[in-house]
Design an enzyme around this catalytic site. Structure first.
Site, PDB file in Angstrom:
ATOM      1  N   SER A  89     -53.294 -68.734 -27.851  1.00 48.14           N
ATOM      2  CA  SER A  89     -51.777 -68.789 -27.505  1.00 48.14           C
ATOM      3  C   SER A  89     -51.895 -70.190 -26.939  1.00 48.14           C
ATOM      4  CB  SER A  89     -51.324 -67.943 -26.479  1.00 48.14           C
ATOM      5  OG  SER A  89     -51.839 -68.057 -25.232  1.00 48.14           O
ATOM      6  N   GLU A 131     -43.646 -79.448 -34.052  1.00 47.20           N
ATOM      7  CA  GLU A 131     -42.985 -78.441 -34.878  1.00 47.20           C
ATOM      8  C   GLU A 131     -42.089 -77.580 -34.205  1.00 47.20           C
ATOM      9  OE1 GLU A 131     -46.406 -76.470 -36.355  1.00 47.20           O
ATOM     10  OE2 GLU A 131     -47.390 -77.847 -37.015  1.00 47.20           O
ATOM     11  N   LYS A 141     -40.839 -74.234 -32.748  1.00 48.17           N
ATOM     12  CA  LYS A 141     -41.348 -73.090 -32.079  1.00 48.17           C
ATOM     13  C   LYS A 141     -40.698 -72.044 -32.596  1.00 48.17           C
ATOM     14  CE  LYS A 141     -43.938 -70.769 -28.353  1.00 48.17           C
ATOM     15  NZ  LYS A 141     -43.463 -69.809 -28.353  1.00 48.17           N
ATOM     16  N   ASP A 196     -38.897 -68.370 -33.109  1.00 48.35           N
ATOM     17  CA  ASP A 196     -39.175 -67.176 -31.861  1.00 48.35           C
ATOM     18  C   ASP A 196     -39.310 -65.805 -33.018  1.00 48.35           C
ATOM     19  OD1 ASP A 196     -39.007 -66.082 -29.916  1.00 48.35           O
ATOM     20  OD2 ASP A 196     -36.876 -65.964 -29.696  1.00 48.35           O
ATOM     21  N   ARG A 241     -50.988 -60.177 -34.056  1.00 46.56           N
ATOM     22  CA  ARG A 241     -51.863 -60.983 -33.060  1.00 46.56           C
ATOM     23  C   ARG A 241     -52.678 -60.066 -32.164  1.00 46.56           C
ATOM     24  NH1 ARG A 241     -51.766 -62.987 -27.760  1.00 46.56           N
ATOM     25  NH2 ARG A 241     -52.885 -64.642 -27.560  1.00 46.56           N
ATOM     26  N   TYR A 299     -48.296 -71.930 -40.322  1.00 42.85           N
ATOM     27  CA  TYR A 299     -48.445 -73.330 -39.615  1.00 42.85           C
ATOM     28  C   TYR A 299     -49.939 -73.655 -39.286  1.00 42.85           C
ATOM     29  CZ  TYR A 299     -47.949 -69.792 -35.702  1.00 42.85           C
ATOM     30  OH  TYR A 299     -48.094 -68.890 -34.988  1.00 42.85           O
ATOM     31  N   LYS A 313     -41.182 -75.191 -23.797  1.00 38.90           N
ATOM     32  CA  LYS A 313     -40.349 -74.124 -23.921  1.00 38.90           C
ATOM     33  C   LYS A 313     -38.653 -74.496 -23.660  1.00 38.90           C
ATOM     34  CE  LYS A 313     -42.702 -70.284 -24.595  1.00 38.90           C
ATOM     35  NZ  LYS A 313     -42.971 -69.383 -23.270  1.00 38.90           N
ATOM     36  N   CYS A 352      -8.964 -48.743  -4.820  1.00 37.08           N
ATOM     37  CA  CYS A 352      -9.776 -48.342  -5.710  1.00 37.08           C
ATOM     38  C   CYS A 352      -9.160 -48.194  -6.991  1.00 37.08           C
ATOM     39  CB  CYS A 352     -10.581 -47.129  -5.554  1.00 37.08           C
ATOM     40  SG  CYS A 352     -11.508 -46.525  -6.881  1.00 37.08           S
ATOM     41  N   CYS A 390      -9.230 -44.124  -7.953  1.00 36.87           N
ATOM     42  CA  CYS A 390      -8.720 -43.345  -6.979  1.00 36.87           C
ATOM     43  C   CYS A 390      -7.463 -43.795  -6.286  1.00 36.87           C
ATOM     44  CB  CYS A 390      -9.736 -42.545  -6.629  1.00 36.87           C
ATOM     45  SG  CYS A 390     -10.383 -43.503  -5.097  1.00 36.87           S
ATOM     46  N   CYS A 447     -15.524 -48.081  -2.781  1.00 31.78           N
ATOM     47  CA  CYS A 447     -14.724 -47.048  -2.386  1.00 31.78           C
ATOM     48  C   CYS A 447     -15.519 -45.984  -1.772  1.00 31.78           C
ATOM     49  CB  CYS A 447     -14.254 -46.588  -3.753  1.00 31.78           C
ATOM     50  SG  CYS A 447     -13.321 -45.185  -3.733  1.00 31.78           S
ATOM     51  N   CYS A 506     -13.860 -39.652  -5.723  1.00 36.61           N
ATOM     52  CA  CYS A 506     -13.459 -40.682  -6.448  1.00 36.61           C
ATOM     53  C   CYS A 506     -14.043 -40.380  -7.822  1.00 36.61           C
ATOM     54  CB  CYS A 506     -13.916 -42.125  -6.221  1.00 36.61           C
ATOM     55  SG  CYS A 506     -13.758 -43.311  -7.408  1.00 36.61           S
TER      56      CYS A 506
END
Ligand code: IVH
Length: 668
Positions: free
Chosen positions: A82, A111, A113, A115, A134, A220, A308, A402, A405, A420, A425
């Site tokens: 990696s 290049e 990256k 996803d 991988r 790549y 990133k 509320c 209710c 509440c 409720c």
């Protein structure tokens, strides 16, 4: 006759491969789709009448063959490494400095990256013979049949080379949108982003399904340059182009780190215009002999780094603020947004957390607001843009009562949340029902939010025990319900009766009693009967249990209404005993057994709870804070102080990918 057939088969192979290449690699088709389809069907017909003409690299494999039962594990000839990460200019300058100190002036290849998912493709004598994921870098899974359905992967190249080429398989955004639309129509859970969709597609055991998913690939790198003339990454990519592979054409060879930064700046602003997702920029020393000079660390090359992108932020309009009432009565404001695309998905709602935050940030309905989203994480409103505020925008005030209710809302001391406190409720009761059937609780498959609402509104269920009294007649009249669905639902309900005590305890929604504490209590006391007798002091003596939790359990179990609810469940034979394994009995996996592990940051492919649950099954102890005694930290995105601490102590840190790879390794 046979010669004629062979000649036609050869010609069809040639034409179909050429058309795939023109369409999917060059993005420049020379014939309409119908022509391709016509020839493909001709070939399919020939192969069905004369199976002896069908070869492993026939273009007919693009449609997918027989379903497999598993993916075979295969060792990579050379490990798939990696890349180290850079998050800002400083990281990049450091990377550059280290390289220049060692080898002097260098040129870089920049290049995109992509996803997606890293894949390794093996060619023998110019034919595609095997494609692997991988995996953990050493061992991957054989997904050849699925990869063959990707038209951009040549089944045959124009030189009889034997080598391995690596790249990223991905799902173009257009395919992703179509796929999710179809999923939504079928009321299936859509994929969160194209990356997950690509991963899901390549893990299909039935390649015919993968074929429908319309994936693509960018190659790549090559793992062995013996048969290549190239002496730079730039030339290697050109050679891959010439061989018929699809490489990314947005790459740029640059002269120094400043030009790298320009390239990054350009793509940071332009990434949305691409028809596929990228999550950063990969920067590589261009010269292959200089790459060799820099060498590798255990995990990654020293000659390359991945920049990133920061979590993406976009501006949209706040249309409204909606209030939702949780199972514990907490009223949470949610931003209703003009739909906007961010980090791979369309966002139309975002969390506003609480009233204080709305005031602090002075967020008003009608404002233009900045939204941030990283990966799969719930989007957040960062701030509003005051300059663009419409004249009539007024500050937002939470209601005093509320919305469900109409009971007065209270702010509990020391809490920011409004609550509440009406135990009757309706909104809370429904949320409580939804919680009861949720995955970590009773896990009743098919009993979704919509169905619960309908059943509640039709007076079929008022408390959790009522679920076990449901009949076919109650369910059949509901919207989108058929015989088969009802049957499945009733059987899921029946099955849930056998759950272990901790599921029931968690499902009951006792305040402060989470999944983990439910597990501890269930394992320690074994049955609900026994729990009725446990005192607050006893609960407090459990490690990590505070007074608040102890008191909450005791008060809950003392309540007469709760006692009747439990009786009502018992009458339907809902199990109330602990069935699980005791921690001390867990065999576990040596890698995790008795290890103290901390999870931090945002995980993309599972929740932290799921990760913790899995780790505990392996005999690990999952704790909250990093100390010297922590054996391992698993850090997702945006990990903060825990990661810093781990680094300080020199604790082993894994990324989510490292963790998933290890899980895969163990479970296979
Ligand atoms: S080069 C030694 N180039 O990013 C690893 N990777 O950790 C060489 N990726 O697993 C990787 N686009 O899946 C490289 N243009 C690109 C890439 C790229 C995406 C992925 C790849 C790798 C991860 C980096």
């Amino acid at each position: 006759m046979a010669e004629n057939i062979q000649a036609r088969v050869d010609e069809l192979h040639k034409l179909l491969n050429q058309y795939s290449y023109e369409y999917y690699v060059k993005d420049n088709p020379s014939v309409p789709d119908s022509e391709y389809d016509k020839l493909l069907h001709e070939l399919i017909d020939i192969e069905s009448q004369h199976p002896e003409y069908k070869t492993a690299d026939s273009p007919t494999v693009r449609v997918g063959g027989e379903a497999q039962s598993t993916f075979e594990k295969v060792n990579h000839d050379t490990p798939m490494l990696s890349l180290g990460n850079a998050f800002n200019e400083e990281d990049l300058r450091k990377f550059d400095q280290r390289i220049r100190e060692q080898i002097g002036d260098i040129k870089y290849m920049c290049e995109l990256k992509i996803d997606g998912l890293a894949v390794s493709l093996k060619y023998e004598n110019g034919r595609f013979v095997q494609g692997l994921t991988r995996g953990d870098g050493t061992t991957g899974e054989d997904i050849t049949e699925n990869l063959k359905t990707i038209h951009a992967i040549p089944l045959k190249i124009n030189k009889p080379l034997t080598f391995e080429v690596r790249g990223e398989a991905y799902m173009p955004r257009s395919s992703f949108f179509k796929l999710n639309e179809a999923k939504e129509q079928n009321e299936e859970q859509p994929f969160a982003n194209p990356r997950n969709a690509a991963a899901g597609s390549l893990r299909q055991l039935d390649a015919r399904l993968a074929a429908k998913r319309k994936l693509s690939v960018f190659l790549y790198s090559v793992n062995d340059f013996t048969d290549f003339a190239a002496d730079s990454q730039n030339d290697a990519l050109k050679e891959l182009d010439d061989l018929g592979f699809k490489t990314n054409q947005e790459r740029r060879k640059v002269n120094n780190i400043d030009e790298v930064l320009d390239y990054i700046e350009y793509w940071t602003s332009q990434r949305e215009s691409l028809p596929y997702d990228i999550d950063g920029i990969v920067i590589k020393v261009d010269d292959l002999s200089q790459q060799e000079e820099m060498g590798y660390t255990q995990k990654s090359p020293r000659w390359a780094i991945a920049y990133k992108f920061p979590a993406e932020e976009v501006v949209t309009q706040l249309l409204d603020i909606e209030l939702s009432i949780g199972r514990t009565g907490v009223v949470t404001p949610t931003a209703i947004l003009e739909p906007v695309r961010v980090a791979g998905t369309t966002v139309s709602r975002a969390s506003l957390h609480n009233e204080d935050l709305i005031h602090e940030k002075d967020i008003r309905i009608g404002d233009s607001v900045v939204i941030k989203k990283a990966g799969d994480i719930i989007p957040e409103v960062i701030n509003s843009i005051v300059d663009r505020r419409p004249d009539d925008a007024v500050p937002y005030h939470m209601p005093t009562h509320c919305p469900s209710c109409d009971h007065e809302l209270v702010r509990i001391e020391g809490e920011v949340a409004l609550r509440c406190i009406n135990p009757k409720c309706q909104a809370q009761l429904v949320e409580g029902l939804i919680h009861f059937v949720s995955r970590q609780a009773m896990n009743i498959d098919g009993l979704g939010t919509k169905i619960i609402h309908q059943l509640y509104d039709n007076n079929k269920i008022k408390d959790v025990a009522d679920i076990y009294y449901l009949t076919k007649e109650d369910l059949l009249p509901l919207e989108r319900m058929g015989e088969k669905k009802v049957e499945n639902l009733l059987s899921a309900i029946e099955q849930s009766k056998g759950n272990s005590l901790e599921n029931l305890l968690f499902g009951l929604g006792i305040r402060h009693l989470g999944v983990k504490a439910s597990q501890v209590v269930a394992e320690k006391y074994g049955s609900i009967e026994r729990l009725f007798e446990v005192t607050e002091e006893e609960f407090v003596s459990i490690h990590d249990f505070g007074h608040k939790l102890a008191q909450s359990i005791v008060t809950y179990l003392e309540n007469d209404d709760i006692r009747s609810l439990i009786d009502k469940l018992r009458q339907k034979h809902v199990n109330m005993e602990y069935k699980g394994v005791r921690t001390s009995d867990i065999e576990g996996h040596p890698e995790f057994k008795d290890k103290t592990i901390v999870l931090t940051g945002k995980l993309q492919q599972m929740t932290r709870n799921e990760a913790a649950e899995w780790l505990e099954l392996q005999g690990a102890k999952v704790t909250n804070s990093v100390t010297k005694r922590t054996d391992l930290v698993i850090a997702g995105a945006d990990a903060g102080s825990k990661l810093t601490k781990a680094e300080k102590f020199g604790t082993t840190v894994w990324s989510e990918d490292d963790f998933i790879n290890k899980q895969n390794e163990i479970s296979n």
